[in-house]
Design an enzyme around this catalytic site. Structure first.
Site, PDB file in Angstrom:
ATOM      1  N   CYS A 119       0.821  -1.220   0.000  1.00 30.77           N
ATOM      2  CA  CYS A 119       0.000   0.000   0.000  1.00 30.77           C
ATOM      3  C   CYS A 119       0.850   1.263   0.000  1.00 30.77           C
ATOM      4  CB  CYS A 119      -0.924   0.011   1.205  1.00 30.77           C
ATOM      5  SG  CYS A 119      -1.912  -1.467   1.355  1.00 30.77           S
ATOM      6  N   HIS A 260      -3.803   6.857   3.266  1.00 26.84           N
ATOM      7  CA  HIS A 260      -4.137   5.544   2.717  1.00 26.84           C
ATOM      8  C   HIS A 260      -5.563   5.193   3.119  1.00 26.84           C
ATOM      9  CE1 HIS A 260      -4.015   1.541   1.349  1.00 26.84           C
ATOM     10  NE2 HIS A 260      -3.900   0.975   2.535  1.00 26.84           N
ATOM     11  N   ASN A 290     -10.087  -0.875   0.308  1.00 26.83           N
ATOM     12  CA  ASN A 290      -8.627  -0.714   0.275  1.00 26.83           C
ATOM     13  C   ASN A 290      -8.102  -1.251  -1.066  1.00 26.83           C
ATOM     14  OD1 ASN A 290      -5.864  -0.862   0.615  1.00 26.83           O
ATOM     15  ND2 ASN A 290      -5.947  -1.905   2.596  1.00 26.83           N
TER      16      ASN A 290
END
Ligand code: COA
Length: 333
Positions: A119, A260, A290
């Site tokens: 990520c 994020h 996500n």
């Protein structure tokens, strides 16, 4: 490792993003595993996610996002010097997804490679590209975060399958001229003692693809969610504070924080610890879940196009992921 370099003269000239058409809602997921819209929304803030078609690969999503970033920056594909794709779901183990993107865009003179930082990958790519441009190696770069996480999700594991989605985000970086912005400070870090908290155990040399490993779903994402949560809050707070301090800013100077997009509770905790009001923190995870390396890149593009910040504003990007890895960037737009 933190770096501040206000004379680097590298700015974000354009952004773009792409998400697949197919929407998978929480209610639809509740027909696959023992979960509910209420549980998912309360624990994560996610309401739905996008799922790529079988014939839609990571490179296709990356190229779609890249075309928009190129258009916004007024750059043709042929002008691009460097393409970096951050992904943990490449089209193929080799060649790099960036090479597939190069071919799809017709970016004939570019150097193209992938990076793997989960990520955190998009901000790792931003720092690498910034340093290469600042050092004079290239005039510009196309950086992309792109993932097809639906291909590495265990659809029978309710503790992970509710969290992830597919998509891509891109940005064109260029050497700054008069009146352009600047990537003022960047921070990146890793902790390899915590590889076990979030990983895809199979598919590499340690646990090759074979029918036995596939039967055990070892080619899919596995996570110790509670542990990851704690580290995410700590590391994202530290990384944000590091770049804000090195940029010489105070929290009230910041027009927009783009974190994020993994969990709304993590985002709220970061906003609280940074003393930045919630309305200045950009959130789109309710729509996409996500999307790993793509998440902050898609969020940057949407925040930009929605006018959450304008030329000259100060913004902070901050990410966290498997590795563990983390990164932040302070950008004067
Ligand atoms: N639906 C319903 N119940 C679920 C569920 C689901 N999708 N997933 C887990 N549960 C259950 C668990 O089995 C557990 O039940 P039990 O108490 O009977 O054992 C209960 O809900 C609580 O689970 P827990 O794991 O303690 O929940 P949590 O509050 O920690 O939330 C996460 C789980 C994954 C949402 C949370 O830990 C998280 O977001 N962690 C960070 C993840 C992340 O950001 N990863 C990516 C980083 S890049």
């Amino acid at each position: 490792m933190t770096e501040s370099n206000s004379s680097s003269g590298v700015f974000v000239a354009g952004t773009g993003s792409y998400v697949p058409e197919k929407v998978l809602t929480n209610d639809e997921l509740a027909t696959l595993v023992d979960t509910s819209d209420e549980w998912i929304v309360t624990r994560t803030g996610i309401k739905e996610r996008r799922i790529a078609r079988d014939d839609e690969f990571t490179s296709h999503m990356a190229s779609a996002a890249a075309r928009k970033a190129l258009e916004q920056s007024g750059t043709s594909a042929e002008e691009i010097d460097l393409i970096i794709v951050a992904t943990i779901t490449p089209d193929t183990p080799t060649p790099a997804t960036a090479c597939h993107v190069q071919q799809q865009l017709g970016a004939t003179k570019a150097v193209a490679f992938d990076i793997s930082a989960a990520c955190s990958g998009f901000l790792y790519a931003m720092k690498i590209a910034k340093r290469m441009i600042a050092a004079g190696a290239f005039e510009n770069a196309l950086i992309i975060g792109a993932e097809k996480l639906s291909a590495v999700t265990n659809w029978s594991d309710r503790t992970t399958c509710v969290l992830f989605g597919d998509g891509a985000g891109a940005a064109v970086l260029k050497k700054s001229g008069e009146g352009d912005g600047d990537i003022v400070a960047t921070e990146m870090g890793s902790d390899g003692t915590l590889t076990h908290l979030l990983n895809i155990p199979g598919g590499g040399t340690a646990c090759p693809i074979n029918s036995e490993n596939v039967d055990k779903n070892l080619q899919t994402l596995s996570m110790l969610g509670k542990e990851v949560f704690k580290h995410a809050v700590t590391r994202m707070k530290q990384a944000s504070e590091a770049v804000i301090e090195r940029a010489g800013w105070s929290p009230e100077d910041i027009a927009c924080v783009i974190p994020h997009q993994a969990n709304l509770r993590i985002i709220d905790a970061i906003a609280d610890r940074l003393a930045v009001p919630n309305e200045k923190v950009f959130v789109n995870l309710h729509k996409y879940g996500n999307t790993s390396a793509a998440a902050v890149a898609i969020a940057l593009d949407e925040a930009h196009r929605e006018g959450k910040f304008k030329r000259g504003d100060k913004i902070v990007l901050v990410v966290f992921g498997a590795g563990l890895t983390w990164a932040a960037a302070a950008i004067e737009w």
